[in-house]
Enzyme design. Sequence first.
Site, PDB file in Angstrom:
ATOM      1  N   GLY A 478     -10.376  -5.698  -1.525  1.00  0.00           N
ATOM      2  CA  GLY A 478      -9.384  -5.483  -2.568  1.00  0.00           C
ATOM      3  C   GLY A 478      -8.271  -6.498  -2.428  1.00  0.00           C
ATOM      4  N   LYS A 507      -5.880  -6.840   6.796  1.00  0.00           N
ATOM      5  CA  LYS A 507      -4.884  -7.116   5.773  1.00  0.00           C
ATOM      6  C   LYS A 507      -4.267  -8.481   6.040  1.00  0.00           C
ATOM      7  CE  LYS A 507      -3.500  -2.416   4.532  1.00  0.00           C
ATOM      8  NZ  LYS A 507      -2.348  -1.519   4.281  1.00  0.00           N
ATOM      9  N   TYR A 556     -11.741   0.856   9.076  1.00  0.00           N
ATOM     10  CA  TYR A 556     -12.477   0.623   7.836  1.00  0.00           C
ATOM     11  C   TYR A 556     -13.023   1.954   7.309  1.00  0.00           C
ATOM     12  CZ  TYR A 556     -16.356  -0.742   4.803  1.00  0.00           C
ATOM     13  OH  TYR A 556     -17.234  -0.863   3.762  1.00  0.00           O
ATOM     14  N   ASP A 616       4.297   8.049  -1.602  1.00  0.00           N
ATOM     15  CA  ASP A 616       3.278   7.719  -2.617  1.00  0.00           C
ATOM     16  C   ASP A 616       1.963   8.407  -2.268  1.00  0.00           C
ATOM     17  OD1 ASP A 616       2.117   6.666  -4.849  1.00  0.00           O
ATOM     18  OD2 ASP A 616       1.862   4.651  -4.045  1.00  0.00           O
TER      19      ASP A 616
END
EC number: 2.7.10.1
Length: 813
Positions: A478, A507, A556, A616
């Site tokens: 992503g 990341k 992961y 969030d």
Amino acid sequence: MLLLALLAFLLVSRTIARPSYSMVDDTTPEPEEPPAKYQISKADVFPVLPGEPLDLRCPLADGPLVTWTKDGAKLEVNNRTLIVRTYLQIKESTTRDSGLYACSVLKNSHFFHVNVTEASSSGDDEDDNDGSEDFTNDNNNIRAPYWTNTEKMEKKLHAVSAANTVKLRCPAREPHPSNEWLKNGKEFKQEHRIGGYKVRNQHWSLIMESVVPSDKGIYTCIVENEHGSINHTYHLDVIERSSHRPILQAGLPANTTAVVGGDAEFVCKVYSDAQPHIRWVRYIEKNGSRFGVDGLPYFKVLKAAGVNVTDEEIEVLYVRNVSFEDAGEYTCIAGNSIGISQHSAWLTVHPAPVNPLEDNPVPYYMEIGIYSTGIFIIFCMVVVCVVCRMRQGAKKKKNFTGPPVHKLTKRIPLHRQVTVSADSSSSMNSTTPLVRITTRLLNSTDAMPLANVSEYELPHDPMWEFSRDKLTLGKPLGEGCFGQVVMAEALGIDKERPKESVTVAVKMLKDNATEKDLADLVSEMEMMKMIGKHKNIINLLGACTQGGTLYVIVEYAAKGNLRQYLRARRPLEMEYSFDVTRVPDEQMTFKDLVSCTYQIARGMEYLASQKCIHRDLAARNVLVTENNVMKIADFGLARDVNNIDYYKKTSNGRLPVKWMAPEALFDRVYTHQSDVWSFGVLMWEIFTLGGSPYPGIPVEELFKLLKEGHRMDKPANCTNELYMMMRDCWHAIPSHRPTFKQLVEDLDRILTLTTNEEYLDLSAPLEQYSPSFPDSSCSASSSSGDDSVFSPDPMPHDPCLPKFQHVNGVVKT
């Protein structure tokens, strides 16, 4: 002569005094047996089930020498037999352990008659000798096998509760037959089920202990010889129940051998519906005895479950730097509210191999000479290097007279946020690290006259630093405007398995990222370091901060985020695409949905205990692993998101208004209780299998409805108790909402009482779910245009606005 006569008299008198033991026919005397054989009537009778431990305690006084025998033969200590003075234990007894046991102290003996017999578990074992008796046939009468007791085979369907023992029988006869069992038409092997199974060929039976729902199936018994073959089929149905003690995998922990100075490892696999408590113990001796005055053994706890210990960690016990004192028995104990189970294993310690160099040690004066020579050589090399550098510097000063080059080095110091609020649960008191980028000006006359260069120095953390050479990047998972996540293989990132490669997520920043993006990524990394590890959050595994681009290595999750996971498992009746070729993933039960909710609540309870406010919490920020474990993600992110489908664009940035509590939406106040509001919306997403909250409602209308006390309706596949839990999370007053600890306790109770057979109600109205095709007829009703936080969810031939229930019970559309 007188001596001969006296000897004859003694022989005759001894013969007369000897008792006679014979069979029914008195003319046939039995051979004489040891005296112990005639004291069986005085022995204590001990019936034992196969597989259970046999424990015998000698009632005689503890003397200097206690001897244990079985059928007259002395017993020795081995991996199954434990003898501690007057105590005898045989683990996992079998029928071969039946017999006459005796303990002897000096001239006194006490006897135990042990009978290891199979327990009757299925109600059809009145005669275990069917087909097992000896018989003789002429060669002319040899034929194909045939059934000997068909009455006991008429019951073809066996329905039993989980954790019971099942015995399937097919008694047959004829010479030299072979017996084979199949499950669902395939060979049934020991490794196909937890705990294996037993095949008693002499009784033509298949025995499975502690059955579980995965044991359901069709079992076929095949009996054949060279003249023919016959078979019989049983249908087994296992009804799951939660009321059973933990089940430990057979054969674990296993006996282990280690050398002095090495390491040993024991593994214990535990299966339990209720949350089990696991600990490792070792039985010890005090004052020469393993048992106290109360009859209970002495033991030492080696490892126990804790807040920061995951289930995978507690199931493995490591013994480091083994010594001879570490040899002995190690036991894994698992218990829940129903009962306790335990398995033991032995550690055998051997001496370390002798180093041949130790037999011929190097004289100490030779070692001194070697070290001195090495130090002298190193000193000479350092002197040569210093002289060369000085000469090169002098030459450069002569040849270069241009202006010096200034080098900008940007350092990233880390600071902890200072508490400025007395409210420990508010967002002003979180432990978020502050990252500042400072510039340091360096003068360099050695560099070439190029333009100014910017570099970044990240602080080195040896505890989390991971070598780039052991990281192999893979396909992207992503990306955003300035960052991306890729799959990778990390060799040796698991310190317990240094030679194995683990699939991870990495990341990193894109090339067009700014200093603020770098600071945000560093801040997220530092936040994950401070929070620590938990089973239900995405954990930090390591980082590459030196010598290149910043890589943050995390766990992961193979099955993506929870919203995609739920939508992929919707039944076909809930979809609007009417694509008959689409095959949904496995159908989810009601218990699966409750389990998802419970795991997320556990993760949020841990984050709250670490004073972390998520801000969030939504299904898109919960990831699912290969083993269906829920893991909360992005709890360390700076909240400057860029997602047009879920966030309302304001002057302060983009905010997830669908999931935000009123105090966060209107006053920008974030607390643990505002996370509880978001958790209630997440529960609604779960029980609608990935539905969109408030479908088709414009942003301005949502603000008005929330202030007036409107709340979403109960999902179709949700009980009243769970819906009331959602409503409690949506209470207008934050202090009246439940805490995550209370939510975990309530969900644990609901999960324990829920069975796997409760499938989703497919006849429920579909208006609770968002369709799978793009928005159409309702798009015009959203007044926010492209900035709307909602994806309108139109229903065929239905109004766009669903019903909302007011707190006073009035229904408004």
